[in-house]
Design a protein around this motif. Structure first.
Motif, PDB file in Angstrom:
ATOM      1  N   GLU A 224       0.776  -1.067  -0.024  1.00 23.80           N
ATOM      2  CA  GLU A 224      -0.001  -0.071  -0.128  1.00 23.80           C
ATOM      3  C   GLU A 224       0.873   1.333   0.055  1.00 23.80           C
ATOM      4  O   GLU A 224       0.423   2.177  -0.800  1.00 23.80           O
ATOM      5  CB  GLU A 224      -1.050  -0.116   1.242  1.00 23.80           C
ATOM      6  N   LEU A 225       1.978   1.264   0.776  1.00 25.25           N
ATOM      7  CA  LEU A 225       2.739   2.384   1.050  1.00 25.25           C
ATOM      8  C   LEU A 225       3.394   2.504  -0.522  1.00 25.25           C
ATOM      9  O   LEU A 225       3.798   3.837  -0.979  1.00 25.25           O
ATOM     10  CB  LEU A 225       3.872   2.378   1.987  1.00 25.25           C
ATOM     11  N   SER A 226       3.924   1.510  -1.115  1.00 28.09           N
ATOM     12  CA  SER A 226       4.696   1.747  -2.401  1.00 28.09           C
ATOM     13  C   SER A 226       3.734   2.478  -3.359  1.00 28.09           C
ATOM     14  O   SER A 226       4.244   3.159  -4.247  1.00 28.09           O
ATOM     15  CB  SER A 226       5.293   0.323  -2.699  1.00 28.09           C
ATOM     16  N   ILE A 227       2.544   2.006  -3.361  1.00 26.63           N
ATOM     17  CA  ILE A 227       1.570   2.663  -4.437  1.00 26.63           C
ATOM     18  C   ILE A 227       1.405   4.121  -4.181  1.00 26.63           C
ATOM     19  O   ILE A 227       1.340   4.826  -4.935  1.00 26.63           O
ATOM     20  CB  ILE A 227       0.194   1.776  -4.375  1.00 26.63           C
ATOM     21  N   LEU A 228       1.244   4.334  -2.770  1.00 23.10           N
ATOM     22  CA  LEU A 228       0.903   5.817  -2.532  1.00 23.10           C
ATOM     23  C   LEU A 228       2.082   6.889  -2.713  1.00 23.10           C
ATOM     24  O   LEU A 228       2.136   7.719  -3.345  1.00 23.10           O
ATOM     25  CB  LEU A 228       0.730   5.912  -0.911  1.00 23.10           C
TER      26      LEU A 228
ATOM     27  N   PRO B 201      -9.100  -0.216  12.372  1.00 23.06           N
ATOM     28  CA  PRO B 201      -8.914  -0.876  11.274  1.00 23.06           C
ATOM     29  C   PRO B 201      -9.648  -0.426  10.066  1.00 23.06           C
ATOM     30  O   PRO B 201      -9.390  -0.651   8.929  1.00 23.06           O
ATOM     31  CB  PRO B 201      -8.927  -2.411  11.487  1.00 23.06           C
ATOM     32  N   ASN B 202     -10.903   0.170  10.294  1.00 24.72           N
ATOM     33  CA  ASN B 202     -11.802   0.462   9.106  1.00 24.72           C
ATOM     34  C   ASN B 202     -11.585   2.363   9.067  1.00 24.72           C
ATOM     35  O   ASN B 202     -12.504   2.651   8.330  1.00 24.72           O
ATOM     36  CB  ASN B 202     -13.273   0.315   9.725  1.00 24.72           C
ATOM     37  N   GLU B 203     -10.471   2.752   9.672  1.00 22.86           N
ATOM     38  CA  GLU B 203     -10.333   4.085   9.377  1.00 22.86           C
ATOM     39  C   GLU B 203      -9.297   4.413   8.517  1.00 22.86           C
ATOM     40  O   GLU B 203      -8.656   3.577   7.875  1.00 22.86           O
ATOM     41  CB  GLU B 203     -10.096   4.975  10.590  1.00 22.86           C
ATOM     42  N   SER B 204      -9.066   5.604   7.948  1.00 26.39           N
ATOM     43  CA  SER B 204      -8.082   6.047   7.091  1.00 26.39           C
ATOM     44  C   SER B 204      -7.148   7.170   7.751  1.00 26.39           C
ATOM     45  O   SER B 204      -7.643   7.811   8.616  1.00 26.39           O
ATOM     46  CB  SER B 204      -8.690   6.635   5.911  1.00 26.39           C
ATOM     47  N   VAL B 205      -5.774   6.966   7.543  1.00 23.18           N
ATOM     48  CA  VAL B 205      -4.838   7.884   8.064  1.00 23.18           C
ATOM     49  C   VAL B 205      -4.047   8.832   7.002  1.00 23.18           C
ATOM     50  O   VAL B 205      -3.831   8.162   6.229  1.00 23.18           O
ATOM     51  CB  VAL B 205      -4.155   7.393   9.102  1.00 23.18           C
ATOM     52  N   ASN B 206      -3.933   9.970   7.100  1.00 26.59           N
ATOM     53  CA  ASN B 206      -2.950  10.520   6.109  1.00 26.59           C
ATOM     54  C   ASN B 206      -1.478  10.580   6.815  1.00 26.59           C
ATOM     55  O   ASN B 206      -1.125  10.421   7.762  1.00 26.59           O
ATOM     56  CB  ASN B 206      -3.402  12.190   6.259  1.00 26.59           C
ATOM     57  N   LEU B 207      -0.722  10.585   5.581  1.00 24.14           N
ATOM     58  CA  LEU B 207       0.918  10.270   5.755  1.00 24.14           C
ATOM     59  C   LEU B 207       1.409  11.473   6.350  1.00 24.14           C
ATOM     60  O   LEU B 207       1.071  12.651   5.723  1.00 24.14           O
ATOM     61  CB  LEU B 207       1.423   9.899   4.616  1.00 24.14           C
TER      62      LEU B 207
ATOM     63  N   ASP C 158      -5.635   3.428   3.533  1.00 25.71           N
ATOM     64  CA  ASP C 158      -6.753   3.220   3.910  1.00 25.71           C
ATOM     65  C   ASP C 158      -6.487   1.921   4.758  1.00 25.71           C
ATOM     66  O   ASP C 158      -5.891   0.789   4.381  1.00 25.71           O
ATOM     67  CB  ASP C 158      -7.688   2.477   2.965  1.00 25.71           C
ATOM     68  N   LEU C 159      -6.829   2.017   6.025  1.00 27.25           N
ATOM     69  CA  LEU C 159      -6.158   0.985   6.989  1.00 27.25           C
ATOM     70  C   LEU C 159      -6.920  -0.430   6.641  1.00 27.25           C
ATOM     71  O   LEU C 159      -6.319  -1.587   7.158  1.00 27.25           O
ATOM     72  CB  LEU C 159      -6.465   1.166   8.339  1.00 27.25           C
ATOM     73  N   SER C 160      -8.046  -0.383   6.076  1.00 26.19           N
ATOM     74  CA  SER C 160      -8.893  -1.649   5.944  1.00 26.19           C
ATOM     75  C   SER C 160      -8.146  -2.502   4.935  1.00 26.19           C
ATOM     76  O   SER C 160      -8.336  -3.392   4.671  1.00 26.19           O
ATOM     77  CB  SER C 160     -10.343  -1.350   5.507  1.00 26.19           C
ATOM     78  N   ASN C 161      -7.211  -1.768   4.100  1.00 29.13           N
ATOM     79  CA  ASN C 161      -6.286  -2.497   3.067  1.00 29.13           C
ATOM     80  C   ASN C 161      -5.133  -3.070   3.759  1.00 29.13           C
ATOM     81  O   ASN C 161      -4.389  -4.032   2.997  1.00 29.13           O
ATOM     82  CB  ASN C 161      -5.860  -1.677   1.920  1.00 29.13           C
ATOM     83  N   VAL C 162      -5.032  -2.980   4.824  1.00 26.64           N
ATOM     84  CA  VAL C 162      -3.903  -3.441   5.424  1.00 26.64           C
ATOM     85  C   VAL C 162      -3.995  -4.461   6.839  1.00 26.64           C
ATOM     86  O   VAL C 162      -3.422  -5.520   6.654  1.00 26.64           O
ATOM     87  CB  VAL C 162      -2.688  -2.302   6.357  1.00 26.64           C
ATOM     88  N   PHE C 163      -4.970  -4.255   7.714  1.00 26.95           N
ATOM     89  CA  PHE C 163      -5.405  -4.999   8.652  1.00 26.95           C
ATOM     90  C   PHE C 163      -6.037  -6.035   8.148  1.00 26.95           C
ATOM     91  O   PHE C 163      -6.804  -6.080   7.275  1.00 26.95           O
ATOM     92  CB  PHE C 163      -6.178  -4.291   9.805  1.00 26.95           C
ATOM     93  N   PRO C 164      -5.730  -7.484   8.534  1.00 26.63           N
ATOM     94  CA  PRO C 164      -6.255  -8.357   8.097  1.00 26.63           C
ATOM     95  C   PRO C 164      -8.111  -8.334   8.381  1.00 26.63           C
ATOM     96  O   PRO C 164      -8.672  -7.798   9.346  1.00 26.63           O
ATOM     97  CB  PRO C 164      -6.035  -9.675   9.005  1.00 26.63           C
TER      98      PRO C 164
END
Length: 200
Positions: free
Chosen positions: A65-69, A178-184, A193-199
Motif C-alpha cells: 500500500e505504501l509503495s503505491i501511495l 482498522p476501518n479508518e483512514s490516516v493521512n501520511l 486506507d487501513l482496511s487494506n492493511v489490517f486482516p
C-alpha cells in the motif's frame, strides 16, 4: 558456608556498551551468524524477535500500500538499519526516507533522513512502546507509528519532547481503528486506507 565479601572488595561488572562503529566492525569480522538477527539499542546488542506469519503478512500488505501511495516521492526501507548516534542501530520494520542520490550507499539513514518510522508489533509491543519509543523521541524522529496487532489498531505518535523528569516521549498520540483512514504525516495529501492493511 558461603561468605559474602565486604562491599569494598567486591568487583562490580557492567555489560560492555558498544558504539555503532564497534558494532559494525563486529559484523564485518563475522561475529554474528549469517542468519542471526540482532540490533544495537543504547549500546547493547539485542536479539530481534522472530517474525510470525501475521507479522510478515501485515508487513507485506503495508509495503504494497505504501509503495503505491508514495511511488517516487520518497524512499521506502523495509527491516534495514538506521543509525542513531552514538550507540543505537535499530532495524525498524518500515521507514519512509527522504530520497538521496546514492540511495544511502555511503551510510545508513540517520534521524534527519526519516520522514516516518513504523514498527509492526505483536510480541514486541511493550518493547516498541517502552524502549524504542523514547529512543526515537530522543533522536528527534518527528513521527512514529506502531501497528498494534494485539489490540488491532494503529498508534500514531507525533512531536517528540523531553519532560520535566528528563524522559523522552511524544506530545501527541492518536489511535486509528482498522476501518479508518490516516493521512501520511510526510505527505498529508496521501491517505492510507487501513482496511487494506489490517486482516479482514
Amino acid at each position: 558456608m558461603n561468605i559474602i565479601p565486604p562491599l569494598n572488595t567486591m568487583t562490580i561488572t557492567t555489560a560492555k556498551q558498544f558504539t555503532i562503529n564497534e558494532y559494525n566492525r563486529l559484523a564485518e569480522l563475522g561475529f554474528f551468524h549469517e542468519d542471526e538477527r540482532v540490533e544495537l539499542i543504547m549500546g547493547e546488542i539485542i536479539p530481534m524477535v522472530a517474525k510470525g506469519k501475521l507479522h510478515s503478512t501485515f508487513n507485506r500488505r503495508l509495503i504494497r500500500e505504501l509503495s503505491i501511495l508514495i511511488a517516487t516521492r520518497a524512499t521506502l526501507q523495509n527491516q534495514d538499519p538506521i543509525s542513531i548516534s552514538p550507540n543505537s542501530q535499530p532495524e525498524p520494520d518500515i521507514v519512509i526516507l527522504r530520497n538521496q542520490d546514492d540511495d544511502y550507499l555511503n551510510s545508513h539513514p540517520s534521524p534527519q533522513d526519516i520522514l516516518l518510522l513504523i514498527e509492526i508489533a505483536d510480541s514486541s509491543l511493550k518493547y516498541d512502546q517502552q524502549v524504542k519509543l523514547p529512543l526515537y523521541a530522543q533522536a528527534g524522529i518527528s513521527d512514529y507509528w506502531i501497528f498494534n496487532l494485539i489490540e488491532n489498531c494503529l498508534e500514531t505518535y507525533k512531536e517528540p519532547l523531553q519532560d520535566l523528569q528528563g524522559k523522552f516521549n511524544y506530545r501527541r498520540k492518536i489511535i486509528y481503528l482498522p476501518n479508518e483512514s490516516v493521512n501520511l504525516p510526510c505527505f498529508p495529501e496521501l491517505t492510507l486506507d487501513l482496511s487494506n492493511v489490517f486482516p479482514g
